[in-house]
Design a protein around this motif. Structure first.
Motif, PDB file in Angstrom:
ATOM      1  N   ARG A 283       0.830  -1.211   0.000  1.00 54.64           N
ATOM      2  CA  ARG A 283       0.000   0.000   0.000  1.00 54.64           C
ATOM      3  C   ARG A 283       0.859   1.253   0.000  1.00 54.64           C
ATOM      4  NH1 ARG A 283      -2.437   0.045   4.816  1.00 54.64           N
ATOM      5  NH2 ARG A 283      -1.295  -1.833   5.402  1.00 54.64           N
ATOM      6  N   TYR A 284       2.029   1.156   0.627  1.00 50.68           N
ATOM      7  CA  TYR A 284       3.007   2.248   0.602  1.00 50.68           C
ATOM      8  C   TYR A 284       4.363   1.623   0.925  1.00 50.68           C
ATOM      9  CZ  TYR A 284       1.968   1.915   5.604  1.00 50.68           C
ATOM     10  OH  TYR A 284       1.765   1.448   6.882  1.00 50.68           O
ATOM     11  N   GLY A 285       5.446   2.369   0.680  1.00 43.23           N
ATOM     12  CA  GLY A 285       6.774   1.842   0.976  1.00 43.23           C
ATOM     13  C   GLY A 285       6.917   1.566   2.462  1.00 43.23           C
ATOM     14  N   GLY A 286       7.245   0.335   2.814  1.00 43.58           N
ATOM     15  CA  GLY A 286       7.378  -0.028   4.231  1.00 43.58           C
ATOM     16  C   GLY A 286       6.051  -0.383   4.871  1.00 43.58           C
ATOM     17  N   SER A 287       5.048  -0.789   4.075  1.00 42.53           N
ATOM     18  CA  SER A 287       3.719  -1.091   4.633  1.00 42.53           C
ATOM     19  C   SER A 287       3.679  -2.439   5.363  1.00 42.53           C
ATOM     20  CB  SER A 287       2.665  -1.088   3.527  1.00 42.53           C
ATOM     21  OG  SER A 287       2.948  -2.095   2.562  1.00 42.53           O
ATOM     22  N   GLU A 288       4.618  -3.326   5.071  1.00 39.02           N
ATOM     23  CA  GLU A 288       4.520  -4.696   5.602  1.00 39.02           C
ATOM     24  C   GLU A 288       5.356  -4.871   6.877  1.00 39.02           C
ATOM     25  OE1 GLU A 288       2.188  -6.634   3.940  1.00 39.02           O
ATOM     26  OE2 GLU A 288       2.008  -4.604   3.155  1.00 39.02           O
ATOM     27  N   PRO A 289       4.844  -5.656   7.836  1.00 38.45           N
ATOM     28  CA  PRO A 289       5.579  -5.819   9.103  1.00 38.45           C
ATOM     29  C   PRO A 289       6.963  -6.453   8.910  1.00 38.45           C
ATOM     30  CG  PRO A 289       3.718  -7.346   8.978  1.00 38.45           C
ATOM     31  CD  PRO A 289       3.562  -6.382   7.846  1.00 38.45           C
ATOM     32  N   GLU A 290       7.086  -7.348   7.916  1.00 44.46           N
ATOM     33  CA  GLU A 290       8.391  -7.979   7.676  1.00 44.46           C
ATOM     34  C   GLU A 290       9.400  -6.919   7.229  1.00 44.46           C
ATOM     35  OE1 GLU A 290       5.516  -8.913   6.237  1.00 44.46           O
ATOM     36  OE2 GLU A 290       5.111 -11.024   6.696  1.00 44.46           O
ATOM     37  N   THR A 291       8.965  -6.032   6.321  1.00 37.16           N
ATOM     38  CA  THR A 291       9.831  -4.959   5.835  1.00 37.16           C
ATOM     39  C   THR A 291      10.219  -4.034   6.986  1.00 37.16           C
ATOM     40  OG1 THR A 291       8.504  -5.033   3.810  1.00 37.16           O
ATOM     41  CG2 THR A 291      10.030  -3.189   4.035  1.00 37.16           C
ATOM     42  N   ARG A 292       9.221  -3.639   7.773  1.00 39.45           N
ATOM     43  CA  ARG A 292       9.487  -2.693   8.871  1.00 39.45           C
ATOM     44  C   ARG A 292      10.431  -3.278   9.917  1.00 39.45           C
ATOM     45  NH1 ARG A 292       4.013  -1.463   8.425  1.00 39.45           N
ATOM     46  NH2 ARG A 292       3.543  -2.677  10.289  1.00 39.45           N
ATOM     47  N   SER A 293      10.313  -4.596  10.169  1.00 37.49           N
ATOM     48  CA  SER A 293      11.220  -5.230  11.139  1.00 37.49           C
ATOM     49  C   SER A 293      12.667  -5.093  10.678  1.00 37.49           C
ATOM     50  CB  SER A 293      10.880  -6.720  11.282  1.00 37.49           C
ATOM     51  OG  SER A 293       9.551  -6.876  11.680  1.00 37.49           O
ATOM     52  N   VAL A 294      12.901  -5.376   9.395  1.00 40.05           N
ATOM     53  CA  VAL A 294      14.270  -5.307   8.863  1.00 40.05           C
ATOM     54  C   VAL A 294      14.738  -3.854   8.806  1.00 40.05           C
ATOM     55  CG1 VAL A 294      15.684  -5.757   6.809  1.00 40.05           C
ATOM     56  CG2 VAL A 294      14.067  -7.490   7.621  1.00 40.05           C
ATOM     57  N   MET A 295      13.844  -2.935   8.414  1.00 40.72           N
ATOM     58  CA  MET A 295      14.200  -1.507   8.380  1.00 40.72           C
ATOM     59  C   MET A 295      14.621  -1.013   9.763  1.00 40.72           C
ATOM     60  SD  MET A 295      11.161   0.028   6.005  1.00 40.72           S
ATOM     61  CE  MET A 295      11.393   1.693   6.607  1.00 40.72           C
ATOM     62  N   SER A 296      13.836  -1.345  10.778  1.00 44.45           N
ATOM     63  CA  SER A 296      14.174  -0.789  12.097  1.00 44.45           C
ATOM     64  C   SER A 296      15.441  -1.434  12.644  1.00 44.45           C
ATOM     65  CB  SER A 296      13.013  -0.861  13.084  1.00 44.45           C
ATOM     66  OG  SER A 296      12.458  -2.125  13.080  1.00 44.45           O
ATOM     67  N   PHE A 297      15.684  -2.708  12.294  1.00 44.74           N
ATOM     68  CA  PHE A 297      16.954  -3.302  12.717  1.00 44.74           C
ATOM     69  C   PHE A 297      18.124  -2.565  12.057  1.00 44.74           C
ATOM     70  CE2 PHE A 297      20.542  -6.077  11.744  1.00 44.74           C
ATOM     71  CZ  PHE A 297      21.005  -6.254  13.036  1.00 44.74           C
ATOM     72  N   ILE A 298      18.050  -2.347  10.747  1.00 43.43           N
ATOM     73  CA  ILE A 298      19.153  -1.679  10.024  1.00 43.43           C
ATOM     74  C   ILE A 298      19.363  -0.261  10.565  1.00 43.43           C
ATOM     75  CG2 ILE A 298      19.843  -0.731   7.765  1.00 43.43           C
ATOM     76  CD1 ILE A 298      18.506  -3.250   6.504  1.00 43.43           C
ATOM     77  N   ARG A 299      18.261   0.446  10.837  1.00 45.67           N
ATOM     78  CA  ARG A 299      18.367   1.817  11.360  1.00 45.67           C
ATOM     79  C   ARG A 299      18.987   1.841  12.751  1.00 45.67           C
ATOM     80  NH1 ARG A 299      12.773   3.787   9.183  1.00 45.67           N
ATOM     81  NH2 ARG A 299      13.407   5.002   7.356  1.00 45.67           N
TER      82      ARG A 299
END
Ligand SMILES: [Zn+2]
Length: 322
Positions: A210-226
């Motif tokens: 629905r938008y960039g980073g909409s999925e929980p799997e994506t957000r989990s990896v994003m917040s780990f990298i950040r």
């Protein structure tokens, strides 16, 4: 001589007369009030027992809408919370959960200041051999910790899309439980929900979310990298197209990493150009967000793990300076 009668005596009678009248009045009011309460009490139940006006409920408000079953749904299987524990006792940490509530596991080796990340299974069961490779690498490094230089910390996310892996080992296992291609869901500058399918993977319908980073799997990896300062990332895929550097256009450090890995593995670099435009990828988002270098690296087919080649790649990777 009769003593003169006190004139006040008549007033006493008058005052007591008034008092008497007042008492009588209070008594009457009291009796009337009590009677009226009894009457009200007697009437009460009769009133409520009388049928009220007919009320018609709104016709649709008590029915749930018909739900279309989610074709991507994979029911969660409650496995052991630590399905992949090493003989040495090494356990993963959980950096987040999939849509169906499966853990996304992270293995950590070493404690140096340079930080490297390997991500496998972003395309689930469809590229399940990347998860098998991650398992082999985790097992090998656990038994041979010297492979990680002392100034390095290595992180391995062994399966970023556990719902896709649980669903299917073929084309149906590629997307997450929302039907989203997770390697097109990162909020990179070129993220888009849809794209021209010419030269791209077309075997099942899928979107970028629905938008960039909409999925929980994506957000989990994003917040780990950040939360870390990652020097370089390998995101494993299959099959056969080669090694894709991160960045639009490809960034220099990522190109250098791709070349070095191609030399170690024999995977094609530059990668095979099928004409497909890749949007919202992990590698592109990573280099746009302070990761030194990142590549998408494809194994040679959908079955083998190419372990020997990727062990060589690991040594090159862990000594790479972005
Ligand atoms: Zn892939």
């Amino acid at each position: 001589m009769r003593p003169p009668r006190k004139p006040s005596q008549a007033w006493v009678y008058v005052i007591w007369g008034f008092n008497g009248l007042a008492l009588l009045g209070i008594l009457i009011v009291g009796v009337l009030y009590t009677t009226s309460l009894q009457a009200a009490a007697a009437e009460g139940p009769r009133e409520t027992a009388q049928p009220g006006p007919t009320r018609t409920p709104p016709p649709t408000s008590y029915f749930l809408p018909t739900l279309t079953p989610n074709p991507f749904y994979t029911p969660p299987v409650f496995e052991s919370p630590t399905p992949f524990v090493m003989p040495t006792g090494l356990r993963p940490t959980v950096i987040g959960f999939s849509l169906a509530g499966r853990p996304i596991e992270l293995y950590t080796f070493g404690a140096g200041e340079k930080e490297y990340l390997i991500v496998a299974g972003i395309h689930g069961g469809y590229e399940g051999n990347t998860i098998a490779l991650a398992n082999e690498l985790i097992t090998y490094i656990d038994q041979n910790p010297g492979v990680v230089p002392t100034d390095v910390t290595l992180y391995i996310i062994r399966n970023m899309n556990p719902d896709g892996e649980a669903r299917d080992n073929g084309v149906d296992g590629r997307v997450n439980n929302n039907g989203v291609d997770l390697n097109r869901n990162f909020p990179s500058d070129n993220w888009t929900d849809d794209w021209d399918r010419d030269g791209c993977w077309i075997y099942r319908p899928t979107t970028g979310g629905r938008y960039g980073g909409s999925e929980p799997e994506t957000r989990s990896v994003m917040s780990f990298i950040r939360s870390r300062r990652i020097d370089a990332i390998i995101s494993y895929h299959s099959a056969a197209l080669g090694i894709f550097p991160g960045g639009v256009p490809w960034e220099e450090p990522s190109k250098r990493l791709a070349k070095a890995l191609a030399k170690a593995t024999g995977y094609p670099y530059p990668p095979v150009d099928t004409g497909c435009e890749y949007t919202g990828t992990l590698a592109d988002w990573a280099v746009e967000n302070e990761v030194g270098a990142a590549v998408d690296m494809e194994l040679s087919d959908h079955r083998n793990t190419d372990f020997k080649e990727n062990l060589k790649a690991l040594k090159v990777f862990l000594n790479f300076q972005p």
